[in-house]
Design a protein around this motif. Structure first.
Motif, PDB file in Angstrom:
ATOM      1  N   UNK A 144     -33.029  75.503  47.133  1.00 40.51           N
ATOM      2  CA  UNK A 144     -34.441  75.050  46.561  1.00 40.51           C
ATOM      3  C   UNK A 144     -35.581  75.225  47.530  1.00 40.51           C
ATOM      4  N   UNK A 145     -35.035  75.353  48.685  1.00 39.90           N
ATOM      5  CA  UNK A 145     -36.141  75.491  49.689  1.00 39.90           C
ATOM      6  C   UNK A 145     -37.419  76.432  49.668  1.00 39.90           C
ATOM      7  N   UNK A 172     -43.321  71.900  53.836  1.00 39.91           N
ATOM      8  CA  UNK A 172     -44.890  71.780  53.915  1.00 39.91           C
ATOM      9  C   UNK A 172     -45.472  71.235  52.714  1.00 39.91           C
ATOM     10  N   UNK A 173     -45.959  70.252  52.759  1.00 36.73           N
ATOM     11  CA  UNK A 173     -46.651  69.827  51.565  1.00 36.73           C
ATOM     12  C   UNK A 173     -47.939  69.369  51.704  1.00 36.73           C
ATOM     13  N   UNK A 174     -48.796  69.784  50.841  1.00 34.47           N
ATOM     14  CA  UNK A 174     -50.228  69.323  51.066  1.00 34.47           C
ATOM     15  C   UNK A 174     -50.737  67.906  50.824  1.00 34.47           C
ATOM     16  N   UNK A 175     -50.051  67.220  49.708  1.00 36.36           N
ATOM     17  CA  UNK A 175     -50.524  65.970  49.755  1.00 36.36           C
ATOM     18  C   UNK A 175     -49.131  65.223  49.163  1.00 36.36           C
ATOM     19  N   UNK A 221     -46.678  69.090  42.987  1.00 30.68           N
ATOM     20  CA  UNK A 221     -47.012  69.662  44.513  1.00 30.68           C
ATOM     21  C   UNK A 221     -46.051  69.069  45.409  1.00 30.68           C
ATOM     22  N   UNK A 222     -45.055  68.242  44.824  1.00 25.73           N
ATOM     23  CA  UNK A 222     -43.870  67.746  45.523  1.00 25.73           C
ATOM     24  C   UNK A 222     -42.810  68.865  45.769  1.00 25.73           C
ATOM     25  N   UNK A 223     -41.898  69.081  46.696  1.00 25.95           N
ATOM     26  CA  UNK A 223     -40.945  69.944  47.177  1.00 25.95           C
ATOM     27  C   UNK A 223     -40.127  69.790  45.764  1.00 25.95           C
ATOM     28  N   UNK A 224     -39.467  70.946  45.361  1.00 19.37           N
ATOM     29  CA  UNK A 224     -38.493  70.826  43.972  1.00 19.37           C
ATOM     30  C   UNK A 224     -37.469  69.947  44.170  1.00 19.37           C
ATOM     31  N   UNK A 225     -37.020  69.899  45.628  1.00 22.38           N
ATOM     32  CA  UNK A 225     -35.680  69.005  45.796  1.00 22.38           C
ATOM     33  C   UNK A 225     -36.048  67.620  45.368  1.00 22.38           C
ATOM     34  N   UNK A 226     -37.219  67.136  45.129  1.00 23.57           N
ATOM     35  CA  UNK A 226     -37.670  65.699  44.929  1.00 23.57           C
ATOM     36  C   UNK A 226     -36.760  65.418  43.361  1.00 23.57           C
ATOM     37  N   UNK A 227     -36.952  66.541  42.569  1.00 21.54           N
ATOM     38  CA  UNK A 227     -36.280  66.287  40.966  1.00 21.54           C
ATOM     39  C   UNK A 227     -34.917  66.151  41.165  1.00 21.54           C
ATOM     40  N   UNK A 228     -33.930  66.953  41.571  1.00 14.95           N
ATOM     41  CA  UNK A 228     -32.510  66.815  41.692  1.00 14.95           C
ATOM     42  C   UNK A 228     -32.329  65.301  42.346  1.00 14.95           C
TER      43      UNK A 228
END
Length: 745
Positions: free
Chosen positions: A62-63, A20-23, A70-77
């Motif tokens: 990382x869930x 769930x991400x706002x933007x 604001x991105x889910x942390x998984x975007x980084x790895x």
């Protein structure tokens, strides 16, 4: 909004994970199937199971975590793994990239990673993991230990640093989401000091350039914007010039039937800024804003193309460098030349083959062959022996500031190549001396060095070697290093070995002095020092003061860090202590002589109250600077900036922890250099701006060069670094100012 990660192309069904991400826009993410497609493109036989499992595990642990963007942390790895896939690295590297933060930021453990993904992936992930969970007294100590661990892991497996560089690239790309400007500058400075030079030494220039430019943008946004606007100003005119030069080069190559590609590129903003500063140039005087690259099929064609260009345009002799005949340590190869091109403009040109271009872009990643478990070949391994040397040079350095400074020196990009009498090549830091060369041969050769012949002639030990010099070291058995050598040696190995010898000698003297001082103090309290020295109570006393051995404790009494009376108090009852309160040892009286009853100072010394504080005139620290103290017998504690060259050369055993006293508000002197165009009224305007911003001018000295540039040296008083930065920022806005910076004395 909902966002799904799915992997259709795998050996088993992978569930999708919803966040769930706002933007959050899906097109900004690298999807896992894109990464897998890239791996398959580079290696159709790659085992994708490891990457699949690493992705699932990373997504699970990382869930619920979100980045500052604001991105889910998984975007980084995923981004880090995507960068490594683009660099054509193997599945182990990509899997480790997907897992690189799980130990630090989730409940995952090394044991779990090892069990699920094997020892190879675990070793890489552990090497990348920071030490932020471990306790350290200072942020410098944490940073130093984190980098030390990373370098140790890098010596075993270069993929550790490749993942770390990819990690830093993405962190710098998203640095704008940090709210605190000081935090952005701190991260950027670390990037500029450590990670950009590492990328350069590894030959990965696209990472180096991006890290430098992004760091520059946050460290000095005004100068960055200024250069950006100057580059954009005449861009159309420059692009026309680029097209003209490219056509002329292609025409000349076609005459000789040389098939090639010609590329014109703009110099990076940080590189332009450094050139302007180092050579005191105005932007208009930087001739190589645009550089050209010619890519051919073979090495002989490169030399043929060079001859054609030198026949077409007049070359500038001192600007020619043959990195094909003598490659850089990171295996970079190219011919570099500068010529007087069309309209009398200087042109910088690089000439290389397609294979050389590949290495120039990917560096060590183009050679480090891990596919199908094959180890790196021996010849390539030798090229990167400097990594092991870097580790060995730092293994005995305990002080975090000295360690970080040494790493920066080791990563310094400029080198000279000198020869032994039998023709072996030694690569040394630019400015290295005969003593540095002696230590590069062997530590004992350096310790016993008494002279040197350079090109057959006797030369001073501090003579700075030049590329091509033949050096013969003269040694004398029983000779020892001199402290004076620290004033001119340049390499970390030489400096660390000299310091190590001096420290050994000083420790022996300090143990002797400490023993003598303790014996006197213990006798005054009717205690048998020699008996207590061997007792368990003395070992406990050493531990209480934070020392591993009793010998270290006694040595620190000799150094002056611990007074004999402090040690005696560990062995006498409080009632006896009160009776002897007036009885002091020689060293206690010495300390008392430098103590003064006065108002609180701006610096606090850990463990000592009301002692004389002096500030080093060499670096003039102000609140906001990272500082350290050094005990000087009879003169109290001298405070230096932690990166002050004089402080770094001092005996670390005399170092004592100090910190700024936030309760005291005072003014501190700093030296500032202002470089400007000469014009009427400039000095008066500078004085007005400085005064308006709450700073006082103690001294000013100006010198006008032949080029009509003026160097103005100011001594100002400021409250802290924040106040200083405000003053410097105001000065930069004055018309005609080229550069403003704080300088050491």
């Amino acid at each position: 909004m909902n966002f799904k990660f799915q992997v259709p192309s795998s050996k088993f069904q992978i569930p999708s994970f919803k966040f769930q991400v706002s933007s959050f826009k899906s097109q900004t993410m690298i999807r896992i199937n894109d990464i897998i497609d890239k791996i398959v493109e580079n290696n159709p036989d790659a085992e994708l199971d490891l990457v699949d499992r690493a992705y699932i595990y990373s997504a699970r642990v990382h869930d619920g975590q979100v980045r500052l963007s604001g991105e889910p942390y998984l975007s980084h790895p995923l981004e880090v793994a995507g960068i490594l896939a683009d660099m054509n690295l193997d599945v182990v590297s990509v899997a480790a990239a997907l897992l690189h933060d799980v130990i630090e930021d989730t409940h995952a453990t090394e044991e779990e990673i090892k069990e699920m993904f094997g020892p190879e992936v675990c070793h890489i992930v552990a090497g990348v993991t920071k030490l932020s969970k471990l306790p350290f007294y200072t942020s410098q100590a944490r940073q130093a230990e984190s980098i030390r661990k990373m370098l140790l892991a890098m010596a075993d497996d270069i993929r550790v640093i490749l993942i770390k560089l990819a990690d830093r690239i993405h962190n710098m790309r998203t640095l704008k989401y940090h709210k605190k400007e000081e935090k952005k500058k701190k991260i950027s400075q670390e990037t500029l000091d450590i990670y950009a030079p590492l990328a350069s030494r590894l030959g990965i220039y696209w990472i180096k350039n991006e890290l430098e430019d992004t760091s520059f943008m946050y460290i000095d946004p005004e100068e960055y914007s200024k250069i950006e606007s100057l580059v954009s100003k005449d861009k159309k005119e420059r692009e026309g010039y680029v097209d003209t030069v490219k056509k002329l080069i292609r025409k000349e190559m076609a005459k000789a039937n040389l098939k090639c590609e010609v590329i014109g590129r703009y110099k990076h903003f940080y590189s332009i800024s450094q050139k302007m500063k180092s050579q005191s140039l105005a932007f208009e005087d930087v001739y190589d804003i645009i550089a050209f690259r010619i890519i051919l099929d073979t090495k002989p064609q490169c030399y043929e193309a060079l001859g054609l260009l030198h026949a077409l345009w007049k070359p500038i002799d001192i600007k020619f460098k043959d990195y094909i005949g003598r490659p850089k340590p990171n295996m970079y190869q190219s011919l570099h030349t500068t010529v007087i091109g069309p309209y009398g403009e200087r042109i910088e040109i690089q000439i290389r083959t397609w294979e050389m271009d590949k290495v120039a872009k990917s560096g060590i990643a183009a050679h480090w062959g891990y596919k199908e478990g094959k180890p790196i070949d021996e010849s390539t391994g030798k090229q990167f022996a400097w990594i092991q040397e870097l580790i060995e040079n730092q293994e005995n350095v305990k002080d975090p500031n000295e360690f970080l400074e040494n790493v920066r020196i080791d990563l310094f990009p400029d080198e000279v190549y000198v020869f032994t009498p039998v023709g072996d090549i030694k690569c040394l830091t630019k400015g290295a001396t005969s003593v540095d060369f002696a230590y590069a041969i062997h530590s004992e050769v350096g310790n016993q060095c008494t002279g040197a012949k350079v090109n057959g002639q006797m030369a001073p030990l501090k003579y700075e070697l030049k590329t091509g010099d033949i050096v013969e070291v003269i040694t004398t058995k029983g000779h020892h290093p001199s402290r004076d050598w620290l004033k001119f040696v340049k390499t970390v190995k030489a400096r660390s070995r000299i310091r190590q010898w001096i420290k050994t000698q000083e420790k022996a003297r300090s143990i002797s002095l400490g023993r003598e001082m303790c014996e006197k103090a213990f006798r005054k309290y009717r205690l048998n020092y020699n008996e207590l020295l061997k007792s368990e109570d003395m070992k406990k006393a050493a531990e209480a003061f934070g020392f591993k051995t009793v010998e270290d404790l006694i040595a620190n009494v000799g150094y002056g860090k611990i007074t004999p009376l402090q040690l005696v108090r560990k062995f006498i009852p409080k009632s006896d202590e009160s009776e002897k309160k007036k009885s002091d040892s020689f060293f206690d009286k010495l300390i008392n002589r430098v103590r003064k009853k006065k108002a609180a100072t701006g610096v606090l010394v850990r463990g000592i109250d009301d002692i004389l504080i002096r500030f080093g005139k060499c670096c003039q620290p102000v609140p906001g600077d990272s500082i350290t103290g050094y005990i000087t017998r009879g003169h109290g504690v001298t405070v230096h900036k932690t990166n002050c060259i004089n402080a770094l050369n001092m005996n670390s055993e005399r170092q004592i922890e100090v910190e700024w006293n936030e309760e005291v508000i005072a003014s501190y002197p700093v030296k500032v250099l202002v470089i400007s165009r000469d014009r009427v009224g400039l000095l008066a305007e500078l004085a007005t701006i400085i005064s308006k911003n709450g700073a006082n001018i103690l001294n000013v000295n100006s010198t006008t060069r032949e080029s009509k540039m003026v160097d103005s040296f100011f001594t100002l008083t400021v409250k802290d670094t924040q106040h200083l930065n405000k003053v410097l920022s105001a000065i930069r806005k004055i018309k005609g100012i080229r550069e403003v910076k704080r300088i050491d004395s």
